[in-house]
Design a protein around this motif. Structure first.
Motif, PDB file in Angstrom:
ATOM      1  N   UNK A   8       2.929  15.219 -22.893  1.00 63.13           N
ATOM      2  CA  UNK A   8       3.977  15.926 -22.153  1.00 63.13           C
ATOM      3  C   UNK A   8       5.273  15.116 -22.143  1.00 63.13           C
ATOM      4  N   UNK A   9       5.136  13.786 -22.036  1.00 57.58           N
ATOM      5  CA  UNK A   9       6.331  12.936 -22.009  1.00 57.58           C
ATOM      6  C   UNK A   9       7.098  13.033 -23.322  1.00 57.58           C
ATOM      7  N   UNK A  10       6.368  13.075 -24.439  1.00 54.88           N
ATOM      8  CA  UNK A  10       7.022  13.200 -25.740  1.00 54.88           C
ATOM      9  C   UNK A  10       7.704  14.555 -25.887  1.00 54.88           C
ATOM     10  N   UNK A  11       7.093  15.590 -25.357  1.00 54.73           N
ATOM     11  CA  UNK A  11       7.664  16.931 -25.452  1.00 54.73           C
ATOM     12  C   UNK A  11       9.004  16.984 -24.732  1.00 54.73           C
ATOM     13  N   UNK A  12       9.096  16.366 -23.553  1.00 51.10           N
ATOM     14  CA  UNK A  12      10.351  16.372 -22.788  1.00 51.10           C
ATOM     15  C   UNK A  12      11.458  15.693 -23.587  1.00 51.10           C
ATOM     16  N   UNK A  13      11.148  14.544 -24.163  1.00 47.43           N
ATOM     17  CA  UNK A  13      12.150  13.797 -24.928  1.00 47.43           C
ATOM     18  C   UNK A  13      12.548  14.576 -26.180  1.00 47.43           C
ATOM     19  N   UNK A  15      12.331  17.783 -26.780  1.00 46.27           N
ATOM     20  CA  UNK A  15      13.098  18.981 -26.403  1.00 46.27           C
ATOM     21  C   UNK A  15      14.551  18.620 -26.100  1.00 46.27           C
ATOM     22  N   UNK A  16      14.743  17.502 -25.410  1.00 46.15           N
ATOM     23  CA  UNK A  16      16.107  17.082 -25.067  1.00 46.15           C
ATOM     24  C   UNK A  16      16.892  16.738 -26.333  1.00 46.15           C
ATOM     25  N   UNK A  17      16.260  15.964 -27.230  1.00 47.27           N
ATOM     26  CA  UNK A  17      16.940  15.577 -28.472  1.00 47.27           C
ATOM     27  C   UNK A  17      17.238  16.803 -29.342  1.00 47.27           C
ATOM     28  N   UNK A  44      14.597   5.009 -25.515  1.00 45.30           N
ATOM     29  CA  UNK A  44      13.572   4.022 -25.867  1.00 45.30           C
ATOM     30  C   UNK A  44      13.711   2.753 -25.026  1.00 45.30           C
ATOM     31  N   UNK A  45      14.927   2.267 -24.888  1.00 42.22           N
ATOM     32  CA  UNK A  45      15.129   1.035 -24.134  1.00 42.22           C
ATOM     33  C   UNK A  45      14.940   1.238 -22.633  1.00 42.22           C
ATOM     34  N   UNK A  46      15.281   2.435 -22.157  1.00 42.52           N
ATOM     35  CA  UNK A  46      15.106   2.709 -20.726  1.00 42.52           C
ATOM     36  C   UNK A  46      13.627   2.697 -20.356  1.00 42.52           C
ATOM     37  N   UNK A  47      12.776   3.113 -21.295  1.00 45.46           N
ATOM     38  CA  UNK A  47      11.340   3.156 -21.025  1.00 45.46           C
ATOM     39  C   UNK A  47      10.694   1.782 -21.113  1.00 45.46           C
ATOM     40  N   UNK A  48      11.328   0.856 -21.837  1.00 47.23           N
ATOM     41  CA  UNK A  48      10.716  -0.464 -22.047  1.00 47.23           C
ATOM     42  C   UNK A  48      11.567  -1.595 -21.503  1.00 47.23           C
ATOM     43  N   UNK A  49      12.581  -1.278 -20.706  1.00 45.74           N
ATOM     44  CA  UNK A  49      13.473  -2.314 -20.174  1.00 45.74           C
ATOM     45  C   UNK A  49      12.691  -3.354 -19.382  1.00 45.74           C
ATOM     46  N   UNK A  50      12.842  -4.645 -19.696  1.00 47.44           N
ATOM     47  CA  UNK A  50      12.121  -5.664 -18.925  1.00 47.44           C
ATOM     48  C   UNK A  50      12.655  -5.802 -17.502  1.00 47.44           C
ATOM     49  N   UNK A  51      13.918  -5.416 -17.296  1.00 44.85           N
ATOM     50  CA  UNK A  51      14.510  -5.557 -15.963  1.00 44.85           C
ATOM     51  C   UNK A  51      14.057  -4.444 -15.030  1.00 44.85           C
ATOM     52  N   UNK A  52      14.178  -3.184 -15.474  1.00 46.70           N
ATOM     53  CA  UNK A  52      13.793  -2.058 -14.612  1.00 46.70           C
ATOM     54  C   UNK A  52      13.316  -0.900 -15.486  1.00 46.70           C
ATOM     55  N   UNK A  53      12.090  -0.984 -15.983  1.00 49.39           N
ATOM     56  CA  UNK A  53      11.587   0.099 -16.841  1.00 49.39           C
ATOM     57  C   UNK A  53      11.478   1.412 -16.079  1.00 49.39           C
ATOM     58  N   UNK A  55       9.594   4.876 -16.609  1.00 45.76           N
ATOM     59  CA  UNK A  55       8.585   5.507 -17.452  1.00 45.76           C
ATOM     60  C   UNK A  55       8.648   7.034 -17.405  1.00 45.76           C
ATOM     61  N   UNK A  56       9.269   7.587 -16.386  1.00 41.31           N
ATOM     62  CA  UNK A  56       9.310   9.044 -16.253  1.00 41.31           C
ATOM     63  C   UNK A  56      10.407   9.607 -17.162  1.00 41.31           C
ATOM     64  N   UNK A  57      10.047  10.308 -18.243  1.00 43.72           N
ATOM     65  CA  UNK A  57      11.072  10.817 -19.167  1.00 43.72           C
ATOM     66  C   UNK A  57      11.980  11.857 -18.513  1.00 43.72           C
ATOM     67  N   UNK A  58      11.444  12.605 -17.558  1.00 49.10           N
ATOM     68  CA  UNK A  58      12.273  13.597 -16.879  1.00 49.10           C
ATOM     69  C   UNK A  58      13.415  12.917 -16.124  1.00 49.10           C
ATOM     70  N   UNK A  59      13.142  11.767 -15.532  1.00 48.54           N
ATOM     71  CA  UNK A  59      14.176  11.023 -14.817  1.00 48.54           C
ATOM     72  C   UNK A  59      15.201  10.444 -15.792  1.00 48.54           C
ATOM     73  N   UNK A  60      14.719   9.962 -16.939  1.00 48.91           N
ATOM     74  CA  UNK A  60      15.637   9.432 -17.953  1.00 48.91           C
ATOM     75  C   UNK A  60      16.572  10.535 -18.441  1.00 48.91           C
TER      76      UNK A  60
END
Length: 199
Positions: A8-13, A15-17, A44-53, A55-60
């Protein structure tokens, strides 16, 4: 060979792209490619950011804003600033100093206290210069130390000037000025030592 279904997370991303690609078809090819790659890198970086990852693609996607808004900004000549990569990941905060200090910190305190008796004015200032370079005191604590050190020196000079002008300069006046300088450095050093021990 079967293909695993998309999450589902991949579908959201995706669809947006896809929506972004469709909205940006009238852009110049270079600008369109820049916009797409910047947004994809942001996700991609927002999901793996070491400072504040995040993970919710809908929020990104929500933080990116509607695809049409990004395309409209790109039409005006630049990719929106809030998705540019240098601003994406904030620099890590400086490591907080731990412990009660080391040789440099205690040398600084020694110069402010014992040094005030041996070298009035010079000892405390040297101690404060060392303390200012140390991460073991907060800026407000350092400012208080400087205020006490410089303030006592200024008060001693003012008292010496008063005694000289009034014609009462003598051993007692000299001792009084000496005690002001020593007292300021001593009080600053004891205060800095107390703050150091609380760490």
């Amino acid at each position: 060979m079967t293909t695993a279904p998309l999450e589902h997370t991949d579908v959201i991303v995706l669809d947006y792209l896809a929506a972004l690609w469709a909205q940006s078809e009238d852009l110049a090819p270079e600008l369109r490619d820049e916009l797409m790659s910047t947004v994809a890198d942001y996700i991609a970086l927002r999901r793996t950011s070491p400072a504040s990852p995040l993970e919710d693609p809908a929020e990104i996607v929500r933080r990116l804003g509607p695809p049409e808004a990004l395309v409209a900004a790109a039409r005006r000549g630049k990719v929106p600033a809030h998705i540019r990569l240098p601003a994406l990941i904030p620099p890590p905060p400086p490591p907080a100093a731990t412990g009660s200090g080391g040789a440099a910190e205690y040398t600084a305190v020694g110069l402010m206290t014992a040094g005030a008796f041996v070298l009035p004015g010079v000892g405390p200032v040297a101690g404060m210069l060392m303390a200012s370079a140390s991460p073991h005191w907060q800026p407000a604590e350092k400012a208080t130390g400087w205020f006490l050190t410089v303030g006592s020196g200024t008060a001693a000079l003012a008292a010496a000037f008063f005694f000289a002008v009034s014609g009462t300069a003598g051993p007692a006046a000299l001792l009084f000025c000496y005690m002001i300088v020593v007292g300021g450095g001593l009080f600053a050093g004891m205060r800095m030592l107390d703050m150091l021990r609380r760490r």
